[in-house]
Enzyme design. Structure first.
Site, PDB file in Angstrom:
ATOM      1  N   ALA A  93       0.305  -8.362  19.471  1.00  0.00           N
ATOM      2  CA  ALA A  93       1.390  -8.787  18.569  1.00  0.00           C
ATOM      3  C   ALA A  93       2.748  -8.765  19.270  1.00  0.00           C
ATOM      4  CB  ALA A  93       1.419  -7.884  17.333  1.00  0.00           C
TER       5      ALA A  93
ATOM      6  N   HIS B 146       0.825  -1.220   0.000  1.00  0.00           N
ATOM      7  CA  HIS B 146       0.000   0.000   0.000  1.00  0.00           C
ATOM      8  C   HIS B 146       0.860   1.271   0.000  1.00  0.00           C
ATOM      9  CE1 HIS B 146      -3.738  -2.330   1.703  1.00  0.00           C
ATOM     10  NE2 HIS B 146      -3.541  -2.533   0.420  1.00  0.00           N
TER      11      HIS B 146
HETATM   12  C1  BJW Z   1      -3.859  -5.907  16.904  1.00  0.00           C
HETATM   13  C2  BJW Z   1      -3.306  -5.048  17.822  1.00  0.00           C
HETATM   14  C3  BJW Z   1      -2.228  -5.537  18.536  1.00  0.00           C
HETATM   15  C4  BJW Z   1      -4.890  -4.010  16.931  1.00  0.00           C
HETATM   16  N1  BJW Z   1      -1.776  -6.766  18.300  1.00  0.00           N
HETATM   17  N2  BJW Z   1      -3.412  -7.127  16.684  1.00  0.00           N
HETATM   18  C5  BJW Z   1     -16.187  -5.204  -2.459  1.00  0.00           C
HETATM   19  C6  BJW Z   1     -15.683  -6.499  -2.377  1.00  0.00           C
HETATM   20  C7  BJW Z   1     -14.320  -6.740  -2.549  1.00  0.00           C
HETATM   21  C8  BJW Z   1     -13.440  -5.689  -2.788  1.00  0.00           C
HETATM   22  C9  BJW Z   1     -13.955  -4.421  -2.860  1.00  0.00           C
HETATM   23  C10 BJW Z   1     -15.313  -4.190  -2.723  1.00  0.00           C
HETATM   24  N3  BJW Z   1     -15.513  -2.852  -2.840  1.00  0.00           N
HETATM   25  C11 BJW Z   1     -14.328  -2.257  -3.061  1.00  0.00           C
HETATM   26  C12 BJW Z   1     -13.366  -3.203  -3.075  1.00  0.00           C
HETATM   27  C13 BJW Z   1     -11.916  -3.014  -3.253  1.00  0.00           C
HETATM   28  C14 BJW Z   1     -11.267  -2.246  -2.125  1.00  0.00           C
HETATM   29  C15 BJW Z   1     -11.691  -2.833  -0.777  1.00  0.00           C
HETATM   30  O1  BJW Z   1     -11.102  -3.773  -0.274  1.00  0.00           O
HETATM   31  N4  BJW Z   1     -12.684  -2.252  -0.136  1.00  0.00           N
HETATM   32  C16 BJW Z   1     -13.177  -2.796   1.136  1.00  0.00           C
HETATM   33  C17 BJW Z   1     -13.388  -1.657   2.118  1.00  0.00           C
HETATM   34  C18 BJW Z   1     -14.402  -3.621   0.851  1.00  0.00           C
HETATM   35  N5  BJW Z   1      -9.841  -2.408  -2.299  1.00  0.00           N
HETATM   36  C19 BJW Z   1      -9.159  -1.625  -3.114  1.00  0.00           C
HETATM   37  O2  BJW Z   1      -9.659  -0.679  -3.695  1.00  0.00           O
HETATM   38  C20 BJW Z   1      -7.717  -1.989  -3.322  1.00  0.00           C
HETATM   39  N6  BJW Z   1      -7.430  -2.079  -4.708  1.00  0.00           N
HETATM   40  C21 BJW Z   1      -7.946  -3.053  -5.475  1.00  0.00           C
HETATM   41  O3  BJW Z   1      -8.671  -3.929  -5.028  1.00  0.00           O
HETATM   42  O4  BJW Z   1      -7.521  -2.986  -6.773  1.00  0.00           O
HETATM   43  C22 BJW Z   1      -7.962  -4.008  -7.691  1.00  0.00           C
HETATM   44  C23 BJW Z   1      -6.834  -4.981  -7.960  1.00  0.00           C
HETATM   45  C24 BJW Z   1      -6.258  -5.704  -6.932  1.00  0.00           C
HETATM   46  C25 BJW Z   1      -5.241  -6.609  -7.202  1.00  0.00           C
HETATM   47  C26 BJW Z   1      -4.783  -6.786  -8.474  1.00  0.00           C
HETATM   48  C27 BJW Z   1      -5.353  -6.054  -9.512  1.00  0.00           C
HETATM   49  C28 BJW Z   1      -6.392  -5.153  -9.251  1.00  0.00           C
HETATM   50  C29 BJW Z   1      -6.804  -0.920  -2.717  1.00  0.00           C
HETATM   51  C30 BJW Z   1      -6.886  -0.908  -1.225  1.00  0.00           C
HETATM   52  C31 BJW Z   1      -6.041   0.233  -0.683  1.00  0.00           C
HETATM   53  C32 BJW Z   1      -6.174   0.342   0.829  1.00  0.00           C
HETATM   54  N7  BJW Z   1      -5.563   1.537   1.255  1.00  0.00           N
HETATM   55  C33 BJW Z   1      -5.479   1.821   2.684  1.00  0.00           C
HETATM   56  C34 BJW Z   1      -4.902   3.226   2.859  1.00  0.00           C
HETATM   57  C35 BJW Z   1      -3.410   3.225   2.518  1.00  0.00           C
HETATM   58  C36 BJW Z   1      -2.768   4.540   2.805  1.00  0.00           C
HETATM   59  C37 BJW Z   1      -2.903   4.937   4.247  1.00  0.00           C
HETATM   60  O5  BJW Z   1      -2.432   4.222   5.143  1.00  0.00           O
HETATM   61  O6  BJW Z   1      -3.477   5.991   4.483  1.00  0.00           O
HETATM   62  O7  BJW Z   1      -4.646   0.851   3.339  1.00  0.00           O
HETATM   63  S1  BJW Z   1      -7.044   1.642   3.547  1.00  0.00           S
HETATM   64  C38 BJW Z   1      -6.357   0.986   5.032  1.00  0.00           C
HETATM   65  O8  BJW Z   1      -6.835  -0.381   5.234  1.00  0.00           O
HETATM   66  C39 BJW Z   1      -4.837   0.880   4.767  1.00  0.00           C
HETATM   67  C40 BJW Z   1      -4.524  -0.453   5.398  1.00  0.00           C
HETATM   68  O9  BJW Z   1      -3.313  -0.958   4.867  1.00  0.00           O
HETATM   69  C41 BJW Z   1      -5.738  -1.277   5.056  1.00  0.00           C
HETATM   70  C42 BJW Z   1      -5.881  -2.505   5.899  1.00  0.00           C
HETATM   71  O10 BJW Z   1      -6.088  -2.171   7.224  1.00  0.00           O
HETATM   72  P1  BJW Z   1      -5.522  -3.110   8.374  1.00  0.00           P
HETATM   73  O11 BJW Z   1      -4.061  -3.112   8.330  1.00  0.00           O
HETATM   74  O12 BJW Z   1      -6.185  -4.434   8.323  1.00  0.00           O
HETATM   75  O13 BJW Z   1      -5.949  -2.286   9.672  1.00  0.00           O
HETATM   76  P2  BJW Z   1      -7.313  -2.323  10.512  1.00  0.00           P
HETATM   77  O14 BJW Z   1      -7.346  -1.105  11.352  1.00  0.00           O
HETATM   78  O15 BJW Z   1      -8.480  -2.579   9.639  1.00  0.00           O
HETATM   79  O16 BJW Z   1      -7.171  -3.598  11.452  1.00  0.00           O
HETATM   80  C43 BJW Z   1      -6.215  -3.646  12.480  1.00  0.00           C
HETATM   81  C44 BJW Z   1      -6.263  -5.029  13.078  1.00  0.00           C
HETATM   82  O17 BJW Z   1      -5.231  -5.123  14.034  1.00  0.00           O
HETATM   83  C45 BJW Z   1      -7.567  -5.355  13.794  1.00  0.00           C
HETATM   84  O18 BJW Z   1      -7.999  -6.640  13.375  1.00  0.00           O
HETATM   85  C46 BJW Z   1      -7.187  -5.372  15.287  1.00  0.00           C
HETATM   86  O19 BJW Z   1      -7.904  -6.346  16.021  1.00  0.00           O
HETATM   87  C47 BJW Z   1      -5.731  -5.724  15.219  1.00  0.00           C
HETATM   88  N8  BJW Z   1      -4.936  -5.194  16.304  1.00  0.00           N
HETATM   89  N9  BJW Z   1      -4.028  -3.839  17.802  1.00  0.00           N
HETATM   90  C48 BJW Z   1      -2.436  -7.523  17.373  1.00  0.00           C
HETATM   91  N10 BJW Z   1      -1.604  -4.745  19.470  1.00  0.00           N
END
Ligand code: BJW
Length: 239
Positions: free
Chosen positions: A222, A110
């Site tokens: 973690a 990302h």
């Molecule tokens: C602990 C802890 C501790 C806490 N110890 N654990 C419908 C169906 C399917 C897909 C889609 C859909 N509608 C739209 C889409 C696609 C979309 C998507 O997924 N949307 C969803 C919301 C449904 N995705 C995209 O658009 C992506 N692109 C794409 O799909 O392109 C098509 C393609 C793909 C592949 C090949 C070819 C074409 C792009 C996604 C970009 C995401 N960007 C972000 C922002 C990045 C910049 C920034 O940081 O500002 O990325 S969004 C945000 O979420 C960020 C993160 O990397 C990402 C994931 O979040 P993460 O890391 O999981 O964090 P949290 O907060 O959600 O969870 C934290 C976890 O930690 C929790 O579970 C806690 O319990 C745990 N935790 N403390 C252990 N101490």
């Protein structure tokens, strides 16, 4: 020695104990700014000042003395040192540089908070200072063309072919601190299982919507679970 190949996916949860807020926690970033306001290209075109302000604040926090790698980042470095490049692959969704700071090679699918990208000349380079709409590109000198080098919703994550190749050869897939709500990373567990036949293990503070897809789901912080898992693995393998 016949070592297994481990593919690791990390998310915001691994950096939580380093002082970086996760996205979807109660006090997470989306509370202050809705996702549509700050993490889509459309939002950036509509209100670049707000988006720059959001990333400037996060960049400043990342560079502050309070934020440093925690025991989970160090444990993955220990695992990398034990396994080497052929048996260890790390892909992170995080745009922080905490894996890099402990010298664990990783793919930032990302993007990276400490880099900018010029929409005019496509140059990508390190940038630690605040970014403003008028900041000129250091390469082509054009103002108004620099954006954070991050992947927003609707954009294609980086190095996907390379990541899928690695998942296809995994014996063990470890998913650490990610909610499993954002694609394509949310699908890596199925990919590692289906194509690589990997044993899939989730380490998270709590159960996630994806827990059911894993062979094993371990709950805890973690900073505790990752060093424990790594130490046990190293002991079992005798490496
Ligand atoms: C602990 C802890 C501790 C806490 N110890 N654990 C419908 C169906 C399917 C897909 C889609 C859909 N509608 C739209 C889409 C696609 C979309 C998507 O997924 N949307 C969803 C919301 C449904 N995705 C995209 O658009 C992506 N692109 C794409 O799909 O392109 C098509 C393609 C793909 C592949 C090949 C070819 C074409 C792009 C996604 C970009 C995401 N960007 C972000 C922002 C990045 C910049 C920034 O940081 O500002 O990325 S969004 C945000 O979420 C960020 C993160 O990397 C990402 C994931 O979040 P993460 O890391 O999981 O964090 P949290 O907060 O959600 O969870 C934290 C976890 O930690 C929790 O579970 C806690 O319990 C745990 N935790 N403390 C252990 N101490």
């Amino acid at each position: 020695m016949n070592l297994p190949k481990i593919v690791v996916l990390t998310g915001a949860g691994i950096s939580a104990e380093s002082g970086i807020k996760t996205f979807r926690d109660q006090n997470g970033l989306w509370e202050n700014h809705s996702i549509e306001e700050v993490a889509t290209y459309e939002a950036y075109i509509k209100n670049p000042e707000l988006v720059h302000q959001f990333y400037n604040a996060r960049r400043e926090q990342l560079l502050s003395d309070q934020v440093k790698p925690n025991p989970a980042h160090h444990a993955l470095k220990k695992l990398y040192d034990a396994l080497g490049d052929d048996h260890f692959f790390l892909v992170t969704q995080n745009i922080d540089d905490l894996h890099d700071r402990v010298d664990t090679p990783c793919v930032h699918m990302h993007g990276e908070l400490l880099k900018v990208r010029c929409e005019n000349c496509s140059e990508i380079y390190e940038h630690h200072a605040h970014l403003y709409v008028e900041t000129p590109c250091s390469q082509c000198a054009q103002p108004g063309q620099l954006r954070p080098h991050v992947v927003w919703f609707g954009e294609i994550p980086l190095q996907m072919d390379y990541i899928y190749d690695q998942l296809a050869t995994a014996d063990i897939f470890l998913s650490i601190g990610t909610s499993g709500l954002v694609y394509p990373a949310a699908q890596f567990v199925q990919e590692a299982k289906r194509v690589g036949g990997a044993k899939c293990i989730e380490l998270n503070r709590e159960h996630t919507p994806r827990s059911i897809d894993f062979d094993q789901s371990i709950q805890g912080l973690a900073g505790d679970t990752v060093p424990q898992w790594v130490d046990q693995f190293i002991q079992e393998q005798g490496i």
